[in-house]
Write a protein that holds these residues in place. Structure first.
Motif, PDB file in Angstrom:
ATOM      1  N   ARG A  43       0.808  -1.213   0.000  1.00  0.00           N
ATOM      2  CA  ARG A  43       0.000   0.000   0.000  1.00  0.00           C
ATOM      3  C   ARG A  43       0.842   1.264   0.000  1.00  0.00           C
ATOM      4  O   ARG A  43       0.337   2.348  -0.263  1.00  0.00           O
ATOM      5  CB  ARG A  43      -0.940   0.001   1.207  1.00  0.00           C
ATOM      6  CG  ARG A  43      -0.272   0.023   2.556  1.00  0.00           C
ATOM      7  CD  ARG A  43      -1.263  -0.258   3.670  1.00  0.00           C
ATOM      8  NE  ARG A  43      -0.647  -0.230   4.991  1.00  0.00           N
ATOM      9  CZ  ARG A  43      -0.616   0.844   5.765  1.00  0.00           C
ATOM     10  NH1 ARG A  43      -1.134   1.981   5.343  1.00  0.00           N
ATOM     11  NH2 ARG A  43      -0.056   0.799   6.967  1.00  0.00           N
ATOM     12  N   PHE A  44       2.149   1.151   0.334  1.00  0.00           N
ATOM     13  CA  PHE A  44       3.022   2.318   0.299  1.00  0.00           C
ATOM     14  C   PHE A  44       3.726   2.392  -1.058  1.00  0.00           C
ATOM     15  O   PHE A  44       4.094   1.376  -1.628  1.00  0.00           O
ATOM     16  CB  PHE A  44       4.057   2.253   1.426  1.00  0.00           C
ATOM     17  CG  PHE A  44       3.450   2.322   2.798  1.00  0.00           C
ATOM     18  CD1 PHE A  44       2.839   3.488   3.244  1.00  0.00           C
ATOM     19  CD2 PHE A  44       3.471   1.229   3.634  1.00  0.00           C
ATOM     20  CE1 PHE A  44       2.265   3.549   4.497  1.00  0.00           C
ATOM     21  CE2 PHE A  44       2.908   1.284   4.894  1.00  0.00           C
ATOM     22  CZ  PHE A  44       2.299   2.451   5.331  1.00  0.00           C
ATOM     23  N   TYR A  45       3.917   3.597  -1.530  1.00  0.00           N
ATOM     24  CA  TYR A  45       4.526   3.780  -2.849  1.00  0.00           C
ATOM     25  C   TYR A  45       5.342   5.067  -2.858  1.00  0.00           C
ATOM     26  O   TYR A  45       5.185   5.933  -2.005  1.00  0.00           O
ATOM     27  CB  TYR A  45       3.447   3.846  -3.935  1.00  0.00           C
ATOM     28  CG  TYR A  45       2.388   4.900  -3.672  1.00  0.00           C
ATOM     29  CD1 TYR A  45       2.572   6.210  -4.107  1.00  0.00           C
ATOM     30  CD2 TYR A  45       1.227   4.584  -2.967  1.00  0.00           C
ATOM     31  CE1 TYR A  45       1.621   7.183  -3.852  1.00  0.00           C
ATOM     32  CE2 TYR A  45       0.266   5.549  -2.715  1.00  0.00           C
ATOM     33  CZ  TYR A  45       0.468   6.848  -3.159  1.00  0.00           C
ATOM     34  OH  TYR A  45      -0.459   7.818  -2.900  1.00  0.00           O
ATOM     35  N   ASN A  46       6.227   5.170  -3.828  1.00  0.00           N
ATOM     36  CA  ASN A  46       7.047   6.372  -3.977  1.00  0.00           C
ATOM     37  C   ASN A  46       6.189   7.513  -4.512  1.00  0.00           C
ATOM     38  O   ASN A  46       5.478   7.359  -5.503  1.00  0.00           O
ATOM     39  CB  ASN A  46       8.209   6.112  -4.930  1.00  0.00           C
ATOM     40  CG  ASN A  46       9.200   5.117  -4.364  1.00  0.00           C
ATOM     41  OD1 ASN A  46       9.379   5.036  -3.154  1.00  0.00           O
ATOM     42  ND2 ASN A  46       9.839   4.362  -5.238  1.00  0.00           N
ATOM     43  N   ILE A  47       6.269   8.631  -3.841  1.00  0.00           N
ATOM     44  CA  ILE A  47       5.475   9.790  -4.258  1.00  0.00           C
ATOM     45  C   ILE A  47       6.068  10.405  -5.514  1.00  0.00           C
ATOM     46  O   ILE A  47       5.357  10.730  -6.465  1.00  0.00           O
ATOM     47  CB  ILE A  47       5.412  10.817  -3.115  1.00  0.00           C
ATOM     48  CG1 ILE A  47       4.662  10.223  -1.921  1.00  0.00           C
ATOM     49  CG2 ILE A  47       4.756  12.113  -3.579  1.00  0.00           C
ATOM     50  CD1 ILE A  47       4.729  11.057  -0.675  1.00  0.00           C
ATOM     51  N   PHE A  48       7.390  10.564  -5.540  1.00  0.00           N
ATOM     52  CA  PHE A  48       8.052  11.189  -6.679  1.00  0.00           C
ATOM     53  C   PHE A  48       8.652  10.127  -7.596  1.00  0.00           C
ATOM     54  O   PHE A  48       9.053   9.048  -7.143  1.00  0.00           O
ATOM     55  CB  PHE A  48       9.167  12.124  -6.204  1.00  0.00           C
ATOM     56  CG  PHE A  48       8.685  13.271  -5.377  1.00  0.00           C
ATOM     57  CD1 PHE A  48       7.778  14.191  -5.882  1.00  0.00           C
ATOM     58  CD2 PHE A  48       9.144  13.454  -4.078  1.00  0.00           C
ATOM     59  CE1 PHE A  48       7.330  15.246  -5.124  1.00  0.00           C
ATOM     60  CE2 PHE A  48       8.706  14.510  -3.311  1.00  0.00           C
ATOM     61  CZ  PHE A  48       7.797  15.412  -3.828  1.00  0.00           C
ATOM     62  N   THR A  49       8.722  10.437  -8.866  1.00  0.00           N
ATOM     63  CA  THR A  49       9.470   9.591  -9.784  1.00  0.00           C
ATOM     64  C   THR A  49      10.951   9.720  -9.459  1.00  0.00           C
ATOM     65  O   THR A  49      11.372  10.618  -8.721  1.00  0.00           O
ATOM     66  CB  THR A  49       9.237  10.033 -11.234  1.00  0.00           C
ATOM     67  OG1 THR A  49       9.726  11.376 -11.405  1.00  0.00           O
ATOM     68  CG2 THR A  49       7.756   9.985 -11.587  1.00  0.00           C
TER      69      THR A  49
END
Length: 371
Positions: free
Chosen positions: A61-67
């Protein structure tokens, strides 16, 4: 700092490059099964990625906000500001990350009320990009503007010219600078106290101390000229030099700082200690303070084979060897010596009469080739 430790070894391995390579191989007629085997990727994963046309952003459910590109550009911006003496604080970095996410219409978990990223996100971001939270030194606008490539190159051109002309070697090249000694040191050594205690005190001589200027000079080969002390008073007193390093020079001025007349006296002291001559000249590298530029000083230097080379304005904090490598350890040793004297002389205050003796303890510890 969070104490969480990651338990799984899983990581994202399906990248844009892999997806591009899979598509190219399939277009060339390879089956999906053979492509999956050649790249060591489960066939179900490969089919899923081809159907979605995207790569996974997270493991849960957690992911990187920025590329990756935005993340690196933000880190590079932090480095860019630091180089120009406008480094970001932790709070400013959090606000900048929030603004960047909002500007790019990214789905994020930042605090929308305070309009900032969380403390944990900022710390993890800094760790990813090898950024650390440091205590900066106060840098004036004059220093920031004065230390530039043109000024520095001009100094080294002058240095090359005088070394080529006079053939100076290490024992003939000296650095000279002044530093202030406080009867109440600015920094005290750390002490042990009860955990949780709000205020920890340490006895010092007074709320505010007096400043005595120490003039130090050393050669590139490691030899030292006996220091000089400038006391803020009208008349000299022999007692002020009790315990001072051998052959030290006592000077006095109203302010306690160097002036043109005192610099001439110090040059005479240098001639006595280093014994330069026209046949065996010496080079002194020093800052461009007005007290070093008087006609009397220049004439005395010429008569005794001394070449004075001035550092560019507002650059001594980076280019003066005494500033960058000697005064720091000296001040630390002096603060420790002051504390030891205070403990050994309970109820007494450090005054001008104790400065030379305490300085000698620190100077003898630091002014050595071994240190």
């Amino acid at each position: 700092m969070s104490g969480y430790k990651r338990k799984s070894e899983r990581k994202l391995v399906f990248t844009e490059d892999i997806l591009r390579e899979v598509r190219e191989k399939i277009e060339r007629g390879q089956s999906k099964r053979s492509v999956a085997e050649s790249l060591n990727i489960p066939e179900s994963t490969l089919r899923k990625r081809l159907k979605a046309g995207t790569i996974p952003r997270s493991l849960g459910r957690f992911y990187n906000i920025f590329t990756r590109e935005l993340d690196e550009s933000l880190a590079e911006h932090c480095r860019h500001l630091d180089v120009r003496f406008y480094g970001l604080t932790k709070r400013e970095l959090g606000r900048m990350a929030y603004d960047l996410a909002e500007k790019n219409n990214l789905d994020h978990r930042f605090n929308k009320e305070k309009k900032t990223a969380s403390k944990k996100w900022v710390e993890n971001f800094a760790r990813r990009h090898q950024l650390s939270l440091r205590q900066p030194e106060k840098t004036s606008l004059a220093r920031a503007a004065g230390f530039n490539r043109v000024q520095v190159q001009r100094f080294y051109d002058n240095l090359r010219e005088v070394i080529t002309k006079y053939g100076f070697v290490g024992r003939q090249i000296y650095n000279m600078d002044e530093t202030g000694l406080q009867t109440v040191p600015n920094k005290l050594p750390r002490v042990y106290a009860q955990k949780g205690k709000k205020t920890v005190g340490k006895i010092v001589s007074a709320e505010r101390g007096q400043t005595v200027t120490a003039v130090c000079c050393m050669s590139a080969s490691g030899s030292y000229v006996a220091p000089a002390f400038i006391f803020p008073r009208k008349r000299q007193k022999p007692e002020l030099m009790d315990g001072a390093p051998d052959d030290s020079l006592q000077l006095v001025s109203d302010s306690g700082y160097m002036n043109s007349d005192l610099f001439v006296t110090w040059l005479q002291h240098f001639v006595k200690m280093a014994k330069p001559s026209k046949n065996d000249p010496a080079l002194i590298i020093l800052d461009n303070h007005s007290s070093h530029l008087s006609l009397s000083a220049i004439e005395l230097a010429r008569e005794n084979g001394i070449v004075l080379l001035s550092l560019p304005p507002h650059t001594s904090h980076r280019m003066q060897s005494l500033d960058t490598g000697f005064f720091g350890p000296l001040k630390k040793a002096y603060a420790t010596a002051c504390d030891n004297w205070q403990v050994s002389n309970i109820g007494r205050a450090i005054t001008q009469f104790q400065v030379a003796r305490i300085f000698c303890t620190a100077y003898m510890k630091v002014a050595s080739i071994e240190s």
